[in-house]
Design a protein around this motif. Structure first.
Motif, mmCIF file in Angstrom:
data_model
loop_
_atom_site.group_PDB
_atom_site.id
_atom_site.type_symbol
_atom_site.label_atom_id
_atom_site.label_comp_id
_atom_site.label_asym_id
_atom_site.label_seq_id
_atom_site.Cartn_x
_atom_site.Cartn_y
_atom_site.Cartn_z
ATOM 1 N N ARG A 192 0.840 -1.210 0.000
ATOM 2 C CA ARG A 192 0.000 0.000 0.000
ATOM 3 C C ARG A 192 0.869 1.251 0.000
ATOM 4 O O ARG A 192 0.555 2.237 -0.656
ATOM 5 N N ARG A 193 1.988 1.195 0.738
ATOM 6 C CA ARG A 193 2.905 2.340 0.764
ATOM 7 C C ARG A 193 3.412 2.632 -0.656
ATOM 8 O O ARG A 193 3.679 3.770 -1.027
ATOM 9 N N ARG A 194 3.520 1.573 -1.454
ATOM 10 C CA ARG A 194 3.986 1.739 -2.837
ATOM 11 C C ARG A 194 2.839 1.965 -3.819
ATOM 12 O O ARG A 194 3.028 1.875 -5.025
ATOM 13 N N GLY A 195 1.646 2.181 -3.277
ATOM 14 C CA GLY A 195 0.531 2.545 -4.153
ATOM 15 C C GLY A 195 -0.303 1.388 -4.670
ATOM 16 O O GLY A 195 -1.170 1.570 -5.528
ATOM 17 N N VAL A 196 -0.053 0.168 -4.176
ATOM 18 C CA VAL A 196 -0.861 -0.982 -4.599
ATOM 19 C C VAL A 196 -1.889 -1.241 -3.489
ATOM 20 O O VAL A 196 -1.539 -1.680 -2.396
ATOM 21 N N ALA A 197 -3.149 -0.946 -3.789
ATOM 22 C CA ALA A 197 -4.178 -0.913 -2.742
ATOM 23 C C ALA A 197 -4.720 -2.301 -2.401
ATOM 24 O O ALA A 197 -5.843 -2.652 -2.754
ATOM 25 N N VAL A 198 -3.921 -3.107 -1.694
ATOM 26 C CA VAL A 198 -4.363 -4.450 -1.295
ATOM 27 C C VAL A 198 -4.090 -4.692 0.192
ATOM 28 O O VAL A 198 -3.292 -3.981 0.809
ATOM 29 N N HIS A 199 -4.783 -5.688 0.745
ATOM 30 C CA HIS A 199 -4.609 -6.051 2.147
ATOM 31 C C HIS A 199 -4.180 -7.499 2.314
ATOM 32 O O HIS A 199 -4.187 -8.065 3.394
#
Ligand SMILES: Nc1nc2c(ncn2[C@@H]2O[C@H](COP(=O)(O)OP(=O)(O)OP(=O)(O)O)[C@@H](O)[C@H]2O)c(=O)[nH]1
Ligand SMILES: [Mg+2]
Length: 215
Positions: free
Chosen positions: A132-139
């Motif tokens: 997420r920090r790198r812009g990939v919106a996953v959990h």
């Protein structure tokens, strides 16, 4: 209706496979990648109507990638062959990609009690936060996923071990893919022996492969 071919990477999953295959959306083609199993994985898969390809080089990424190369459909789906992931989410995932709303549909595990050891879950949470920090919106690291076959091949994923799902997400993020993440029930494997998250050595190997990609 979008009907992807379903790829199941399998290392010694003969015990779990009948239940896994029975729970898949009816009528969808299934490709079992036998990753050097010493049990009856290939025979059980064939007996239950799946096509089988062999990939003797061990590793989750090797199995998944060989499966991808051997698919023949426009859309492809991937999930574990151990019965831990609820395949009921697949039609909606396929629809998200097939309709063009997303480039990649992925699942986010919702664990039942006792299905996800704390060390694996903690490692997974750290990696997802970094994504997420790198812009990939996953959990989660996409334990179940649907995408277009050609687009996936075009990503040029190089890892053939346990870094494969993470490299896929990193490359999809860099390529600007729209990712649709939805919850998927996660239960104990349907039989057979745990190889990765159920053991500390398995978890350590997975962390090593993934950390190498995030450097
Ligand atoms: N561990 C492992 N799994 C592989 C390999 N090749 C294919 N697989 C398959 O990849 C999927 C994920 O592996 P699992 O052993 O379920 O790993 P996990 O989910 O972390 O651990 P458990 O569910 O607790 O066993 C399963 O369907 C395996 O059969 C391999 O070389 N090693
Ligand atoms: Mg598993």
């Amino acid at each position: 209706m979008h009907r992807p071919e379903i790829v199941l990477p399998c290392l010694d999953e003969a015990e779990a496979l009948p239940g896994v295959l029975a729970a898949l959306p009816p009528g969808w083609p299934v490709l079992v990648v036998d990753n050097g199993s010493v049990d009856d994985t290939a025979a059980v898969a064939r007996a239950h109507g799946a096509r089988v390809v062999a990939e003797p080089r061990r590793g989750y990424g090797a199995a998944v990638h060989t499966g991808l190369e051997n698919t023949t459909t426009e859309l492809v789906a991937f999930l574990d062959g151990d019965g831990s992931l609820d395949a009921a989410v697949l039609p909606d995932m396929a629809d998200a990609v097939g309709s063009g709303r997303a480039d990649l549909a992925v699942g986010r595990r919702v664990p039942e009690a006792g299905s996800w050891p704390w060390h694996a879950r903690a490692g997974n949470a750290l990696i997802a936060a970094e994504l997420r920090r790198r812009g990939v919106a996953v959990h989660d690291i996409a334990p179940i996923r649907v995408a277009r076959r050609d687009a996936l091949l075009g990503l040029g994923i190089a890892d053939r071990a346990f870094g494969y799902p993470l490299e896929l997400l990193l490359r999809a993020g860099s390529a600007g893919w729209r990712i649709d993440e939805r919850p998927v029930r996660y239960s104990r494997r349907g039989g057979g022996r745990s190889k990765v998250s159920g053991s500390l050595t398995g978890t350590a190997r997975a962390v090593r492969d993934m950390a190498g990609l995030l450097r």
